[in-house]
Design a protein around this motif. Structure first.
Motif, PDB file in Angstrom:
ATOM      1  N   ALA B   9      55.290  98.568   0.740  1.00 49.53           N
ATOM      2  CA  ALA B   9      54.959  99.764   1.513  1.00 49.53           C
ATOM      3  C   ALA B   9      53.539 100.176   1.197  1.00 49.53           C
ATOM      4  N   LYS B  10      52.862 100.684   2.200  1.00 49.61           N
ATOM      5  CA  LYS B  10      51.451 100.984   2.033  1.00 49.61           C
ATOM      6  C   LYS B  10      51.155 102.432   2.398  1.00 49.61           C
ATOM      7  N   THR B  65      53.567  98.623  -4.053  1.00 46.87           N
ATOM      8  CA  THR B  65      52.473  99.088  -3.223  1.00 46.87           C
ATOM      9  C   THR B  65      51.158  98.842  -3.932  1.00 46.87           C
ATOM     10  N   THR B 102      44.689  90.867  -0.057  1.00 45.25           N
ATOM     11  CA  THR B 102      45.807  91.796  -0.267  1.00 45.25           C
ATOM     12  C   THR B 102      47.110  91.024  -0.432  1.00 45.25           C
ATOM     13  N   LEU B 106      49.618  90.977  -3.673  1.00 40.58           N
ATOM     14  CA  LEU B 106      51.026  91.366  -3.548  1.00 40.58           C
ATOM     15  C   LEU B 106      51.945  90.206  -3.933  1.00 40.58           C
ATOM     16  N   ARG B 123      55.986  95.894  10.095  1.00 40.28           N
ATOM     17  CA  ARG B 123      55.329  94.912  10.957  1.00 40.28           C
ATOM     18  C   ARG B 123      53.822  94.989  10.759  1.00 40.28           C
ATOM     19  N   ALA B 125      50.315  97.815   9.555  1.00 37.85           N
ATOM     20  CA  ALA B 125      49.847  99.083   9.009  1.00 37.85           C
ATOM     21  C   ALA B 125      48.879  99.692  10.014  1.00 37.85           C
ATOM     22  N   THR B 130      46.837  94.941  11.834  1.00 39.85           N
ATOM     23  CA  THR B 130      46.677  93.488  11.824  1.00 39.85           C
ATOM     24  C   THR B 130      48.004  92.737  11.850  1.00 39.85           C
ATOM     25  N   ALA B 131      49.037  93.279  11.215  1.00 38.40           N
ATOM     26  CA  ALA B 131      50.333  92.595  11.112  1.00 38.40           C
ATOM     27  C   ALA B 131      50.209  91.233  10.437  1.00 38.40           C
ATOM     28  N   VAL B 133      49.708  90.851   6.738  1.00 38.64           N
ATOM     29  CA  VAL B 133      50.045  90.780   5.318  1.00 38.64           C
ATOM     30  C   VAL B 133      51.451  90.214   5.084  1.00 38.64           C
TER      31      VAL B 133
HETATM   32  N1  LIG Z   1      48.281  97.488   0.135  1.00 35.67           N
HETATM   33  C1  LIG Z   1      49.545  97.221   0.491  1.00 35.67           C
HETATM   34  N2  LIG Z   1      50.571  97.543  -0.346  1.00 35.67           N
HETATM   35  C2  LIG Z   1      51.842  97.271  -0.006  1.00 35.67           C
HETATM   36  N3  LIG Z   1      52.211  96.713   1.146  1.00 35.67           N
HETATM   37  C3  LIG Z   1      51.245  96.367   2.016  1.00 35.67           C
HETATM   38  C4  LIG Z   1      49.870  96.603   1.743  1.00 35.67           C
HETATM   39  N4  LIG Z   1      49.153  96.170   2.802  1.00 35.67           N
HETATM   40  C5  LIG Z   1      50.037  95.699   3.696  1.00 35.67           C
HETATM   41  N5  LIG Z   1      51.306  95.807   3.240  1.00 35.67           N
HETATM   42  C6  LIG Z   1      52.551  95.416   3.930  1.00 35.67           C
HETATM   43  O1  LIG Z   1      52.234  94.521   4.989  1.00 35.67           O
HETATM   44  C7  LIG Z   1      52.536  95.098   6.259  1.00 35.67           C
HETATM   45  C8  LIG Z   1      51.524  94.673   7.277  1.00 35.67           C
HETATM   46  O2  LIG Z   1      50.253  95.195   6.970  1.00 35.67           O
HETATM   47  P1  LIG Z   1      48.926  94.839   7.788  1.00 35.67           P
HETATM   48  O3  LIG Z   1      48.789  93.356   7.786  1.00 35.67           O
HETATM   49  O4  LIG Z   1      47.817  95.513   7.044  1.00 35.67           O
HETATM   50  O5  LIG Z   1      49.106  95.364   9.194  1.00 35.67           O
HETATM   51  C9  LIG Z   1      52.640  96.586   5.998  1.00 35.67           C
HETATM   52  O6  LIG Z   1      53.476  97.216   6.943  1.00 35.67           O
HETATM   53  C10 LIG Z   1      53.214  96.621   4.579  1.00 35.67           C
HETATM   54  O7  LIG Z   1      54.616  96.392   4.574  1.00 35.67           O
END
Ligand SMILES: Nc1ncnc2c1ncn2[C@@H]1O[C@H](COP(=O)(O)O)[C@@H](O)[C@H]1O
Ligand SMILES: Cc1cc2nc3c(=O)[nH]c(=O)nc-3n(C[C@H](O)[C@H](O)[C@H](O)COP(=O)(O)OP(=O)(O)OC[C@H]3O[C@@H](n4cnc5c(N)ncnc54)[C@H](O)[C@@H]3O)c2cc1C
Lengths: 339, 290
Positions: B9-10, B65, B102, B106, B123, B125, B130-131, B133
């Motif tokens: 979770a972010k 996180t 990132t 993680l 999905r 943030a 970007t979806a 991570v």
């Molecule tokens: N810094 C972070 N810490 C924990 N979970 C992350 C982090 N960045 C991304 N995530 C997880 O990866 C998902 C997709 O993130 P993103 O690729 O940035 O859109 C988020 O909804 C989180 O579940």
């Protein structure tokens, strides 16, 4: 070697529009970079793919044809891309920002340690100087995308890692046939060399896909309604105008959220991008995220009772009045005066 | 059967309230200028995890996180809703990470945990949309992934069945555990905070927070170990610093521009009958319509 490669998305033997749009863009990038344009189809029964894509200027088409590769699952498709990219070392790899492309892209980029930019709205070639490191780069892919909820536009580059990867949403690029007689080479990949049995750990049990109901993207005339329409009832007025003009109805997100319109009618950054000949915005304020999806329309008419609505700034005709009054007048005039 | 579940979770800046000073000159986000919230789809992810915990007795939900010190708030918010514990990855070396760096950090943290059966992410943030991570963490751990989950239907015999919501339809898929799942915003909302859990956990703190606050509750942390939120720096998880932060990020921001639209010279009409007639006539004459 060092070519541009586009991953083709295929549903029931048909190459998706988003892939053809990417091929069109990639063709012009390849010409600029003086490299070849390649396409990759991963799936089952791919004989008809060449006929669909060569006319977009594809020089080489890779086919990974195996019954187990359709419908799409993440790991086997990832393996095809990762192993092919290791051999062919493309400089740029593009895919649709779709449910498939956004599942596949990050996995491939992670395996190859190459940067990926999601949801680009423009792709350009340009140079870069890194003053801190004293290095300069030529012919990089500028990956341009909105960030921060559409409030800014960022240009992203991957100076060191290859391929430079990007995803683009459907409708953002224009699809255009390059040469109806263009012929490229077909390369059949030996699937067993690229995919291992252990990749098949997720299986699709049930699948219900719908064809998109809305023809928004290809319609030359769009009548779009926003929150200012006030109700689902009032959208009928727009349907009538669209139908007499031979167009389609679109909507802003606020109208979709309010239940006035269906989700697949949403225009904007998180909906479809459209560029019709005529765009009539009815009761739409014109926030950045909406404008991002329609600003390239040739003629824009705004009907809004607020003379300072942001939409007015980008409109050719600004009608400061209530939609309920204006739209019936348009319908009436057109009915009486068109052949 | 019990499951070891990890939720990623972010804490994100609320991009729905963006002001002018939100971006720094180097193209990274000025997080301090925006209110910080629990990334919306990560709450959907937490709910799916908690439902598994409800269903399979003895299961645990662990939050991981990565972010600045104040991201500990995400862990507390999760504890209030039923999570069991949480880890905050915080270190200057993580700053400036793109999605690859990132996901690397993680994945190292997850490897540092005892065995995991299911990893649940949002999905995407809302700060980057970007979806990436989720799938990248899965790849780095060598795990399969199921994206766009709307509902986890069942877990049985080492297999999980999930309903996915795609742009043009739905799919039900089955995958082997261990697996990573990303959850869509269309999945059920997260349950609210539970009053009892708020009572129990509102003094939960990281070491840093305790040092900063030096309050009267210090005595509790020895007696109530569940109030400790574990903080990990790069040294606590086996990482190669070359893969972290700006160094470990293949993508660079070359330029940032504010969005400005070219204003057109427009014709202004007040909506009178004659004006509308003129307009329609013009559009027919120049073949825009008709
Ligand atoms: N810094 C972070 N810490 C924990 N979970 C992350 C982090 N960045 C991304 N995530 C997880 O990866 C998902 C997709 O993130 P993103 O690729 O940035 O859109 C988020 O909804 C989180 O579940
Ligand atoms: C990350 C993100 C992504 C987004 N993506 C999109 C997207 O893809 N597409 C999109 O559209 N939005 C998107 N939005 C939402 C966007 O910011 C706006 O909230 C939305 O576009 C507003 O819709 P609207 O103009 O219909 O509503 P409003 O802003 O409420 O405007 C209604 C307008 O109607 C006018 N009006 C009221 N009554 C009448 C009447 N009787 N006659 C004439 N005019 C009238 C008002 O003057 C007003 O200008 C996104 C937002 C975020 C944060």
């Amino acid at each position: 070697m060092n070519n541009i490669i586009v991953y083709l998305e295929i549903e029931e033997g048909v190459v998706a529009d988003v892939s053809l749009e990417l091929l069109t863009k990639a063709r012009s990038l390849a010409t600029k970079l003086k490299c070849k344009l390649e396409a990759l189809a991963v799936g089952s029964q791919l004989d008809g793919i060449g006929a669909q894509v060569f006319q977009y200027g594809v020089d080489k088409l890779y086919l990974a044809d195996d019954a187990r590769l359709y419908p799409y699952t993440s790991l086997p498709h990832t393996s095809v891309l990762v192993n092919l990219f290791k051999e062919e070392k493309p400089q740029i790899a593009l895919m649709g920002a779709t449910s498939i492309g956004r599942d596949l892209g990050p996995r491939v980029s992670s395996a190859l340690f190459s940067g990926l930019t999601a949801d680009c709205t423009a792709l350009e070639i340009g140079d870069h100087e890194d003053k801190k490191e004293g290095k300069s780069y030529t012919d990089l892919l500028y990956q341009i995308r909105p960030a921060f909820g559409g409030n800014i536009v960022a240009t992203i580059i991957n100076p060191e890692c290859r391929p430079q990867m990007a995803t683009v949403r459907e409708g953002v690029m224009k699809k255009e046939i390059f040469d109806a007689n263009y012929k490229g080479e077909v390369v059949n990949l030996e699937v067993a060399k690229y995919v291992s049995d252990s990749d098949f750990v997720v299986s699709v049990i049930e699948r219900h896909m719908e064809k998109s109901k809305s023809n928004l993207k290809s319609s030359p005339i769009i009548v779009a309604g926003g929150y200012g329409m006030g109700s689902k009832e009032n959208f009928k007025l727009l349907e009538e105008l669209a139908s007499v003009l031979g167009g389609e109805v679109g909507a802003s997100r606020a109208a979709v959220d309010a239940g006035f319109a269906e989700h697949d009618m949403q225009i904007g950054q998180t909906g479809v991008t459209v560029r019709p000949k005529l765009y009539i915005a009815c009761g739409i304020s014109g926030q950045i995220q909406h404008i991002a999806g329609m600003q390239e329309s040739s003629i824009i008419i705004a009907i809004n009772n607020d003379e300072n609505a942001p939409i007015n700034a980008i409109s050719d005709y600004v009608i400061t009045a209530n939609v309920e009054d204006v739209v019936p007048k348009m319908i009436k005039y057109y009915k009486q005066n068109s052949k | 059967m019990s499951l070891k579940i990890v939720v990623l979770a972010k804490q994100v800046p609320d991009t729905r309230n963006v002001g002018k000073d939100a971006m720094k000159a180097d193209g990274t986000v000025n997080r301090a200028a925006l209110p910080a919230i629990y990334n919306p789809e990560d709450l959907n992810a937490l709910e799916q995890a908690l439902r598994l915990k409800d269903r399979f007795e003895g299961s645990t939900v662990t939050i991981v996180t990565m972010g600045p010190g104040r991201a500990a708030e995400i862990i507390r918010e999760s504890l209030y809703r039923g999570a069991d514990n949480g880890y905050l990855l915080t270190d200057r070396a993580f700053a400036g990470s793109d999605t690859l760096a990132t996901s690397y950090a993680l994945s190292c943290a997850i490897k540092n945990l005892p065995e995991v059966d299911v990893i649940v992410c949002g999905r995407q943030a809302i700060d980057g949309d970007t979806a990436q991570v989720g799938p990248q963490v899965a790849e780095k751990l060598g795990l399969p992934q199921i994206t766009y989950a709307e509902e986890i239907l069942d877990v049985k015999d080492g297999k999980i069945t999930v309903k996915r919501r795609l742009e043009r339809g739905v799919e039900v898929v089955e995958g082997k555990l261990p697996i990573l799942i990303t959850v869509n915003g269309s999945a059920p909302d997260c349950r609210p905070r539970h009053a009892k859990l708020v009572m129990k956990y509102h003094h939960a703190k990281t070491v840093t927070e305790r040092q900063e606050q030096n309050d009267d509750y210090m005595f509790m942390f020895d007696k109530r170990p569940y109030l400790n939120i574990t903080e990990w720096s790069v040294n606590d998880i086996q990482t190669d610093v070359n893969w972290l932060g700006l160094k470990g990020s293949p993508t660079k921001v070359k330029a940032i521009e504010n969005v400005v639209f070219q204003a057109k010279e427009s014709k202004r009409l007040a909506g009178k009958d004659t004006e509308i007639d003129e307009l329609m006539k013009e559009l027919i004459a120049n073949h825009t319509i008709g």
